[in-house]
Every structure is written in C-alpha cells, then in structure tokens.
Design a protein around this motif. Structure first.
Motif, PDB file in Angstrom:
ATOM      1  N   ALA A 119      68.989  36.800  92.774  1.00 36.08           N
ATOM      2  CA  ALA A 119      68.116  37.134  93.901  1.00 36.08           C
ATOM      3  C   ALA A 119      66.648  36.938  93.534  1.00 36.08           C
ATOM      4  O   ALA A 119      65.782  37.698  93.940  1.00 36.08           O
ATOM      5  N   MET A 120      66.368  35.906  92.757  1.00 34.14           N
ATOM      6  CA  MET A 120      65.044  35.716  92.194  1.00 34.14           C
ATOM      7  C   MET A 120      64.601  34.270  92.312  1.00 34.14           C
ATOM      8  O   MET A 120      65.408  33.357  92.268  1.00 34.14           O
ATOM      9  N   ALA A 121      63.297  34.087  92.419  1.00 31.48           N
ATOM     10  CA  ALA A 121      62.718  32.747  92.333  1.00 31.48           C
ATOM     11  C   ALA A 121      61.572  32.792  91.324  1.00 31.48           C
ATOM     12  O   ALA A 121      61.800  33.026  90.144  1.00 31.48           O
ATOM     13  N   GLU A 122      60.313  32.630  91.789  1.00 34.92           N
ATOM     14  CA  GLU A 122      59.189  32.590  90.856  1.00 34.92           C
ATOM     15  C   GLU A 122      58.955  33.906  90.116  1.00 34.92           C
ATOM     16  O   GLU A 122      58.322  33.932  89.060  1.00 34.92           O
ATOM     17  N   THR A 123      59.463  34.997  90.649  1.00 38.51           N
ATOM     18  CA  THR A 123      59.323  36.284  89.959  1.00 38.51           C
ATOM     19  C   THR A 123      60.026  36.261  88.599  1.00 38.51           C
ATOM     20  O   THR A 123      59.697  37.050  87.712  1.00 38.51           O
ATOM     21  N   PHE A 124      60.962  35.363  88.456  1.00 33.85           N
ATOM     22  CA  PHE A 124      61.645  35.181  87.166  1.00 33.85           C
ATOM     23  C   PHE A 124      60.619  35.028  86.041  1.00 33.85           C
ATOM     24  O   PHE A 124      60.716  35.668  84.989  1.00 33.85           O
ATOM     25  N   GLY A 125      59.612  34.190  86.264  1.00 37.80           N
ATOM     26  CA  GLY A 125      58.595  33.955  85.242  1.00 37.80           C
ATOM     27  C   GLY A 125      57.774  35.189  84.944  1.00 37.80           C
ATOM     28  O   GLY A 125      57.366  35.422  83.792  1.00 37.80           O
ATOM     29  N   ALA A 126      57.513  35.997  85.984  1.00 33.61           N
ATOM     30  CA  ALA A 126      56.744  37.227  85.773  1.00 33.61           C
ATOM     31  C   ALA A 126      57.515  38.216  84.911  1.00 33.61           C
ATOM     32  O   ALA A 126      56.952  38.880  84.035  1.00 33.61           O
ATOM     33  N   VAL A 127      58.838  38.320  85.152  1.00 32.78           N
ATOM     34  CA  VAL A 127      59.667  39.213  84.344  1.00 32.78           C
ATOM     35  C   VAL A 127      59.690  38.730  82.893  1.00 32.78           C
ATOM     36  O   VAL A 127      59.514  39.513  81.952  1.00 32.78           O
ATOM     37  N   VAL A 128      59.889  37.431  82.719  1.00 32.20           N
ATOM     38  CA  VAL A 128      59.905  36.865  81.367  1.00 32.20           C
ATOM     39  C   VAL A 128      58.566  37.097  80.678  1.00 32.20           C
ATOM     40  O   VAL A 128      58.503  37.535  79.520  1.00 32.20           O
TER      41      VAL A 128
END
Length: 426
Positions: A119-128
């Motif tokens: 359930a993720m898109a660009e937020t993936f990079g923020a979490v990483v």
C-alpha cells in the motif's frame, strides 16, 4: 578478505523478512554456497525454517540473552566455514532492548531493509531514509520491496530511495513466499510436508527479482569463549522432542553435552516408556494440539511418575508445565487429563498471556531467557520463586513439587551453566 554477511531487518513485524531470509538462504545454497543463518532474539519457529533453508544449524543471537561475547563467537565461527552469513532480525530494526540494530552495530553487520510495499509508493523512500539515518553506527546498505504489485509499482519504489541506499530488488506477490502459521508463529518445519519445494520455489522468485548477488564482505572475529564447567559428567538427560515438544534452543542441547551429559531424545506422543535417565527435560511446544494423544499414553505417564517418585530431577518449561498439570483445556474447550505432577489446571486463553525477556537469579548465576504463551495455570500452589522481567518487575512463577521444577519461563542454558547444572542434578 572477510565474509559476505547481511542482516535482514524491517520497520516492524509482518513485513515478510522471515521468508525473504529463508528464500535467500536457499538461493545461495542452491548456487553451491555454504550458508549460515542466525536469528536475532528468542525464537524457536523461524530457526526451524532457516535450518531447512540453509542446510546448517541455526543459533539465536541476542546481546542480552545469549551475551555479546557469544554473539561475536558464533558469527566468527560461522565466518570461518561459510561462504555467506545471514542474520534475520526481529520485530522492527530498532525495537526492543537490545534491538536488531544493537546486534548489527555490535557485530558490524550491514543491514538490508525488507519492507511490505503493498500500500505504498514514494513513501517507501521516506521510510527507508528514516531508518537509514536513525543511527550513525548502523549501516543500512539497501532495501528490498516485498509484495510488489507490478513492474510499474517497482519503478516508483526504486525511484523514491534516498542517496546512499541501494535498490536490491522487488519481490512480487507470490504464493511461494508464504508459509502457514498459527497462534505462536510459523507452523513447525516438520509439519510442512512440501517445505523444501516451497523454499526452492521462493528461491526462484528471489532469483528472478535479481537478489542472488553476495552481500558485502565484513570481518567477523572474536576471542574464543572458555569451556563450560564439566558439572554433568555421567548424567543421562532424557529430552522430550516431537511435534508436541519442539521448542528447544540448539545451544541448550550443546551446553548440556559440553558439560558432560548424555542427551537422549524421546517422544511423549509415541514412546510408552522413558529411556534410562538421571534427569528429564520437558521443553515448550504445542501440547494443546496433541492433548488427546498425550492423555492416552498411560505407559509413559507411569514411567514419568516413577521417575518423579524416585526423586530424579524434572525441568518442565511452558508446554512442559502444561503437560505436568492435572488437566489441560484446549482451544476448543475440551478438558484432557494430564500428568498431575503439578496441582491445578491449564486453560488456553485465546490471547497472549505472557511475553518478554526475563531472568532467574540464583546465587550461582543469572539464567536468562523469555516467556511467550497463550495459556494460564490455575493453581493454589505457591511459587517457590519468580523470574524477573528485563524491565525489572516480577514475571513468571517457578513452582517446585519434589524433584519437579515447572515454569512458563524458557531458559537459555548457556547464560548460566552452574544454574543449569543445579536444575539437572539431584
């Protein structure tokens, strides 16, 4: 030159790191490499899967429960014989004290993040990025997106990564990446009839995702640990080992043998007599799933009662405690008679009733371990002593009835060999 090594960690539980670790171990093994896998923290079920995946023994690493020196020693020993070393983290990377991050920092292990990206898109990079920057002494080298929906989804995720963190690959949603589970975690490895085929299929999924490269090489060194005291020479210890009693740390068995004991396995589900022994260990497991079979084994009951009446030591941990009670009410509400060595009845609660790191302090050492159970014991018997939570508050009761010691506490034996010797000696 060092040894290729990697910790697989995540932002939290349920991200799929256990199966990714197992599939990665099988992928390297199928490529002809010698693989060693470790598990951070107290866990019985994941190591069973990782052993099947890697074809090699799996040990727990936990700077508090097993000790920092043992963590370094086991990793160094693995590095001397393996082509690749993998460590499966627990919970989220920074969860717990000590956390998976603490182990990574202690051993100098690079970290790959496994993140459920459904359930993720660009937020993936923020979490990483947040995880990668959270601690300077923890080196997050890359990220694996799990349960990805399409190539386009993967491109969005890869493009979101911050500078300095590599894109390791996208694992698609695939039935091969799933293993059955139940209330205490994954189903035991021996209960999955087609486990090897599943692991091979999962390894193929990772290969297609481009995850077959070796991780960075690191130096894993340690000073050798002193041998334990030979306090159990001549002792024969019978250990219950079958589908009902399988929660056994490999390090516990090896410690007993290193102290001079002969360890003899037997099955409460199938054997009608005890092997000749001086002491008996009934470890944890799933007695609630096999209660009717355990209740029907009258021959073994008589043998265990005779052992107890002779004053020979019995250590009953969690599932072993349940087996020693007068009765057990299973998850369907059916009551089964049990051994009756411990007054009271055990009932499945339908929820978690005990969890966390704990220790048992004795004059000759502090035995460390944990508790994790979904049942409760109703008894009028007063505890002989209690464990202490890692946070400092009282936790699990320890009961004594003659030569029987029974508790929900799961002990890590190498943390206090002298205490263990006392538990298995008259």
């Amino acid at each position: 030159m060092g040894t290729p090594a990697l910790m697989l960690a995540a932002p939290g539980s349920g991200q799929g790191k256990s199966m990714i670790t197992a599939a990665l171990a099988r992928l390297h093994r199928n490529a002809g490499r010698r693989v060693r896998v470790f598990k951070h923290g107290p866990d019985y079920l994941d190591p069973m899967i990782q052993e099947r995946a890697s074809g090699a023994p799996v040990y727990q690493l936990h700077p508090w429960m097993t000790g920092a020196a043992e963590c370094r020693d086991r990793l160094a020993a693995a590095a001397r014989e393996a082509d690749v070393v993998l460590v499966e983290g627990s919970m989220g990377l920074f969860d717990g004290d000590p956390s998976s991050a603490d182990l990574a920092a202690l051993a100098g292990l690079p970290v790959a993040l496994v993140i459920d990206a459904r359930a993720m898109a660009e937020t993936f990079g923020a979490v990483v990025g947040g995880l990668a920057r959270h601690r300077a002494d923890v080196q997050v080298i890359g990220a694996i997106a799990n349960r990805v929906g399409s190539p386009g989804h993967a491109r969005m995720l890869a493009g979101s990564l911050p500078e300095g963190v590599a894109w390791l690959g996208a694992v698609p949603r695939d039935d091969a990446m799933h293993l059955p589970d139940r209330h205490l975690g994954l189903v035991q490895a021996d209960e999955v009839a087609d486990l090897d085929a599943r692991l091979d299929a999962a390894a193929a999924v990772l290969a297609d995702a481009g995850l077959g490269a070796l991780p960075p090489a690191v130096t894993l060194e340690a000073d050798p640990l002193p041998p334990p005291p030979r306090r159990l020479v001549g002792q024969r210890i019978a250990v219950a080992r079958d589908a009902a009693f399988a929660f056994i740390y490999r390090g516990n068995l090896e410690l007993l043998e290193a102290m001079g004991a002969e360890v003899v396995p037997f099955s409460p589900l199938h054997d009608t007599a005890l092997p000749a022994c001086d002491a008996l260990w009934l470890p944890g497991g799933y007695p609630e799933l096999h209660a009717a079979t355990l209740a029907a084994n009258s021959g073994l009951w008589a043998a265990i009662h005779a052992h107890h009446q002779a004053g020979k030591p019995i250590l009953a941990e969690c599932g072993g405690l349940m087996y020693c009670a007068e009765s057990l009410v299973d998850g369907e509400g059916v009551t089964h008679p049990m051994l009756g060595l411990l007054p009271g009845r055990v009932e499945m609660a339908g929820r978690l009733t005990g969890i966390g790191l704990q220790s048992l302090a004795r004059p000759d050492g502090e035995l460390r371990g944990h508790t994790f159970h979904h049942s409760r014991l109703e008894t009028a018997l007063e505890p002989a002593e209690s464990t202490t939570r890692r946070s400092g508050s009282p936790a699990e009761a320890v009961y004594r009835v003659g030569s029987l010691t029974a508790t929900y506490f799961h002990a890590y034996f190498p943390s206090a060999p002298e205490v263990v010797a006392g538990l298995f000696s008259r």
